[in-house]
Scaffold this active site. Structure first.
Site, short mmCIF file in Angstrom:
data_model
loop_
_atom_site.label_atom_id
_atom_site.label_comp_id
_atom_site.label_asym_id
_atom_site.label_seq_id
_atom_site.Cartn_x
_atom_site.Cartn_y
_atom_site.Cartn_z
N CYS A 316 0.84 -1.19 0.00
CA CYS A 316 0.00 0.00 0.00
C CYS A 316 0.88 1.26 0.00
CB CYS A 316 -0.96 -0.04 1.19
SG CYS A 316 -2.21 1.27 1.21
N LEU A 317 0.71 2.19 0.93
CA LEU A 317 1.55 3.39 0.97
C LEU A 317 3.01 3.03 1.17
CD1 LEU A 317 -0.49 5.86 3.22
CD2 LEU A 317 -0.77 5.36 0.82
#
Length: 584
Positions: A316-317
């Protein structure tokens, strides 16, 4: 003599006061609206309403469409309104009217009328000439939220399933639902919402893979996991999780821990556990996260293992941050990465899906003011935005099942993790939203790391990239765009499931399958739909395909490295999972 036309003009002495007042005003608005910008919705609705008012032809079409739907509903009633031949079918993901009780009169008519109304409003909010694509999407989304709020499944008089539940329990389900509601309100007031009574304890049942914290700074703890095989591959694996979530999404229970599985495959695994920031961390920015995160971790791993090459995984991030770090490393001649794995991670943000509806100048102004006031964005605000993307499943169904039917699902490890949110510091999150989501600086070569712009075109490290089919956070077509940004070899995998469940997809998990296709270095970049048509489908878990990919890019196994390196300043500090994971 001074040229007054070019003389320096002193700043207005009211600038600071004015800015403070404006921030306070917008923060107050955010407090009322839950962090969502009413200005964004008003602009979109105005654009839609004005253009619809100026489109007599489109209004005529909608009038005719409404009349046809009414006639179809009348025909449905006249011909018996049987459940086997509905006037309209719900969308595949809409499970609200699955129970056979909805096929009995008058509830079948209520459900069919609602579905037709929903379909008509979708037509009314799309395809209006002159409305911008963004305003159309915001308007359609907003009207869908309003309709979902008033769905017949949400109310006792119009929900036969709920009526049956009330009758079966003698009304006690409403009493139990009220008890659950009061318990949740009390927990929210205490700041412990989501913890509840559940059998999962961090370090015992979840996040329980054995290891040691061998490095700590103000932003992260680095965990080294104990080997479970006699020999290990010479290339260690670094896991960079997202700071919007606790890292143990990748170390849940023993049977579905990606970290535990990877250790069992004969790898020395290191995972970062992010600090949960507070007001004092308001000035931490993306550069701090890069330097104190993956770069500090790579230095510690190199010192402990002596390995010249390291595999890195970002989720994800964390995957976005890893891509930035890898591009800066490639620019600076740092060749320590043997391979890079990105899980549901975007690097190009021009089409971020419905989450992008919350990202414009008005929305970010509101979020900036809210974060300015506190110094961080609370996990509840971000979680609320994610829930709105799937309001049927995550909001209204929960209210119905828990507070009206009095049925709370038994907690599982993924639910416990999902309730264990984290905060995001003001400077970092504002920079992330403005520069990546809003301006797409990373994909367009403007994002600065180490004082210089980075370019993803510099990446030559082989990549294993995973997208998930029903991802509302990082849509797989957006994740797939990394093919357009680098000539590196990319093994792209599309797995069924969503942003979290699609990643937690251990071998043996029922009904799992994935598509996989490798684009060789400097090969052509296929469009997402072309890729989808060409990529072979495989039953089972993508973990096993990833394991084969890692193995092919790793050296011969040998003795495992020591746990930490006291002589190099990396003595074990604590048992895994460490202390940062417990921060609330």
């Amino acid at each position: 003599m001074t040229d007054t036309s070019s003389a320096h003009v002193d700043a207005d002495p009211l600038d600071g006061i004015a800015q403070t007042l404006d921030h306070a005003s917008f923060a107050a608005i955010a407090g009322v609206t839950g962090g969502l910008s009413p200005f964004t919705v008003a602009q979109a609705m105005s654009d839609w309403a004005l253009h619809l008012a100026a489109s007599p032809g489109r209004r005529l079409e909608l009038l005719a469409k409404g009349m046809r739907k009414n006639l179809r509903l009348i025909d449905y009633v006249v011909h018996g309104a049987d459940g086997e031949h509905p006037a309209i079918e719900p969308l595949p993901q809409d499970r609200r009217f699955d129970d056979p009780a909805w096929k009995m009169p008058p509830y079948n008519l209520i459900a069919q009328s609602f579905l037709m109304t929903q379909q008509w409003w979708h037509a009314a909010t799309t395809g209006i000439s002159g409305v911008s694509a963004r305003h159309e999407a915001v308007t359609s989304f907003t009207l869908r939220q309003i309709l979902d709020m008033f769905a017949p499944s949400n109310f006792i008089p119009t929900n036969p399933v709920l009526q049956r539940r009330i009758a079966d329990t003698g009304g006690m389900c409403l009493v139990e639902g009220a008890r659950l509601l009061m318990a949740d309100i009390e927990a929210l007031a205490r700041g412990t919402a989501g913890s509840g009574d559940q059998p999962f304890q961090i370090g015992r049942d979840i996040a329980a893979t054995k290891g040691k914290v061998i490095y700590r700074n103000r932003l992260m703890e680095l965990i080294q996991y104990e080997p479970t095989t006699a020999t290990v591959r010479p290339e260690p694996v670094l896991i960079v999780p997202a700071w919007i979530m606790k890292y143990y999404i990748l170390d849940l229970s023993a049977h579905n821990s990606l970290i535990g599985w990877l250790v069992g495959q004969g790898y020395t695994v290191f995972a970062m556990s992010w600090h949960n920031p507070g007001s004092a961390d308001r000035d931490l920015d993306m550069e701090d996260y890069r330097l104190l995160g993956p770069m500090a971790a790579l230095d510690a791993i190199t010192a402990i293992t002596g390995a010249p090459k390291i595999h890195a995984l970002g989720y994800c991030l964390g995957g976005t941050l890893l891509a930035i770090a890898a591009a800066a490393m490639a620019r600076d001649g740092d060749e320590r990465l043997a391979g890079m794995t990105l899980l549901a991670a975007q690097t190009e943000f021009s089409e971020p899906g419905e989450l992008g509806l919350f990202i414009d100048e008005a929305q970010l102004n509101l979020l900036d003011s809210m974060m300015w006031e506190r110094g961080y964005l609370d996990s509840g605000q971000m979680g609320g935005a994610f829930q709105m993307l799937r309001s049927n499943d995550l909001v209204w169904s929960r209210i119905l099942n828990e507070y009206l039917m009095g049925e709370r699902p038994i907690a599982n490890d993924l639910m416990v993790w999902n309730a264990d949110g984290t905060r995001m510091p003001f400077a970092m999150h504002s920079e992330y939203l403005h520069k990546l989501f809003l301006k797409n600086d990373l994909a367009e070569g403007r994002f600065v790391a180490g004082g210089q712009p980075v370019s993803l075109s510099a990446l030559k490290t082989p990549m294993f990239v995973v997208g998930t089919q029903t991802d509302h956070v990082a849509p797989w077509r957006s994740v797939h765009k990394i093919h357009m940004l680098t000539d590196a070899e990319i093994c792209f995998t599309l797995t069924n499931g969503g942003h979290n469940a699609g990643i937690v997809s251990e071998p043996g998990h029922k009904n799992r399958h994935y598509q996989l296709l490798t684009r060789p270095a400097c090969g052509p970049a296929l469009a997402p739909d072309v890729w989808l048509a060409q990529a072979p489908d495989h039953p089972g878990s993508w973990w096993e395909a990833w394991g084969e990919w890692l193995s092919a890019r790793s050296g011969k196994a040998g003795p495992p490295p020591p746990m930490g390196a006291p002589d190099k300043g990396h003595a074990p500090l604590a048992d895994a999972p460490g202390s940062y994971i417990l921060e609330k």
